[in-house]
Design a protein around this motif. Sequence first.
Motif, PDB file in Angstrom:
ATOM      1  N   UNK A 207       0.830  -1.210   0.000  1.00 40.76           N
ATOM      2  CA  UNK A 207       0.000   0.000   0.000  1.00 40.76           C
ATOM      3  C   UNK A 207       0.858   1.251   0.000  1.00 40.76           C
ATOM      4  N   UNK A 208       1.845   1.315   0.860  1.00 40.56           N
ATOM      5  CA  UNK A 208       2.695   2.501   0.938  1.00 40.56           C
ATOM      6  C   UNK A 208       3.515   2.690  -0.330  1.00 40.56           C
ATOM      7  N   UNK A 209       3.878   1.578  -0.982  1.00 42.99           N
ATOM      8  CA  UNK A 209       4.567   1.696  -2.266  1.00 42.99           C
ATOM      9  C   UNK A 209       3.650   2.358  -3.294  1.00 42.99           C
ATOM     10  N   UNK A 210       2.359   1.995  -3.256  1.00 42.13           N
ATOM     11  CA  UNK A 210       1.406   2.628  -4.155  1.00 42.13           C
ATOM     12  C   UNK A 210       1.230   4.109  -3.858  1.00 42.13           C
ATOM     13  N   UNK A 211       1.204   4.468  -2.567  1.00 43.07           N
ATOM     14  CA  UNK A 211       1.077   5.878  -2.187  1.00 43.07           C
ATOM     15  C   UNK A 211       2.266   6.675  -2.704  1.00 43.07           C
ATOM     16  N   UNK A 212       3.468   6.132  -2.512  1.00 47.98           N
ATOM     17  CA  UNK A 212       4.667   6.842  -2.967  1.00 47.98           C
ATOM     18  C   UNK A 212       4.669   6.999  -4.486  1.00 47.98           C
ATOM     19  N   UNK A 213       4.243   5.941  -5.194  1.00 48.29           N
ATOM     20  CA  UNK A 213       4.188   6.027  -6.649  1.00 48.29           C
ATOM     21  C   UNK A 213       3.186   7.080  -7.095  1.00 48.29           C
ATOM     22  N   UNK A 215       2.139   9.821  -5.534  1.00 49.05           N
ATOM     23  CA  UNK A 215       2.558  11.200  -5.282  1.00 49.05           C
ATOM     24  C   UNK A 215       3.824  11.578  -6.048  1.00 49.05           C
ATOM     25  N   UNK A 216       4.547  10.586  -6.548  1.00 51.42           N
ATOM     26  CA  UNK A 216       5.720  10.906  -7.377  1.00 51.42           C
ATOM     27  C   UNK A 216       5.320  11.310  -8.786  1.00 51.42           C
ATOM     28  N   UNK A 217       4.203  10.784  -9.256  1.00 51.18           N
ATOM     29  CA  UNK A 217       3.790  11.025 -10.629  1.00 51.18           C
ATOM     30  C   UNK A 217       2.931  12.301 -10.705  1.00 51.18           C
ATOM     31  N   UNK A 218       3.389  13.274 -11.440  1.00 46.40           N
ATOM     32  CA  UNK A 218       2.702  14.568 -11.506  1.00 46.40           C
ATOM     33  C   UNK A 218       1.311  14.443 -12.114  1.00 46.40           C
ATOM     34  N   UNK A 219       1.177  13.646 -13.186  1.00 42.59           N
ATOM     35  CA  UNK A 219      -0.115  13.498 -13.845  1.00 42.59           C
ATOM     36  C   UNK A 219      -1.116  12.801 -12.928  1.00 42.59           C
ATOM     37  N   UNK A 220      -0.665  11.739 -12.241  1.00 42.08           N
ATOM     38  CA  UNK A 220      -1.568  11.018 -11.341  1.00 42.08           C
ATOM     39  C   UNK A 220      -2.016  11.899 -10.183  1.00 42.08           C
TER      40      UNK A 220
END
Length: 259
Positions: A207-213, A215-220
């Motif tokens: 879950x936390x890996x998904x959160x980090x991904x 917030x790293x992606x500007x478009x998402x």
Amino acid sequence: MGAGSLLRDSGLRALVAAEGISNFGSQMTYIVLPWFVLTTTGSPARTSVVVAAELVPVALFGLASGAVTRRIGPRRTFLVCDATRALLFAAIPTLHLLDALSFQLLVGLVFLTGVFMVPHATAQRVVVPELVGEDEVRVGQAMSLVQTAFAVAGILGPAIGGVLIALIGETNVLYIDAATFAASFVLIAGWVRPKPLVHESDEPSGVMDGVRFLFRDRLLRAWMLSITGMNIVWTAMAVVFPVMVLERSAPLPDNNCGF
């Protein structure tokens, strides 16, 4: 292969029908449930609390729902969510008719429907590749069929829900909402037989890996904020419109009636 030819697959046909029917029930609920609370209690504040109770689980459990779906499988997720929501929505008018529905109990029941709404939405995106394979064209065509059913239900659900309120009353319409989830359960149980895909990947999937991904992606990030804003506005409208209609057509009932 066109989208029409994909419908020769009985599993995909059942999925499209089930998702259209269950979303039809969900869209009716957006109209019927606030109207039910407002006409029963006469309180816009209580109506807002009930509407919020269904959406709070989305914020609390949205990210975790992916892990749940992955663990138990999308088909089982569909079945559990549809069966539970059918029972919960049937319980609301039944308890009301028995004069056993307190406001606190109503909020709890609605909160639980929101809990089971989240993994259902996740399972929809997982099950399509398991039904039609991982070919991007086939997956895209299959998803377009599911989303078309969703769009049609999104248009017809509120309109028909409003008509049914006038014809048979909001309490009876809640039973119809429950029946749509029961129908979806039958379709998934009888015809949808996905084949689990095996992925061998060293990429982190918590879950936390998904959160980090995310917030790293500007478009998402932009999509997340825009979709969240639209959902907030839509939810507010579900409360405001019934209040406006009742205030213009008839005085609101006393807050002491109902529950």
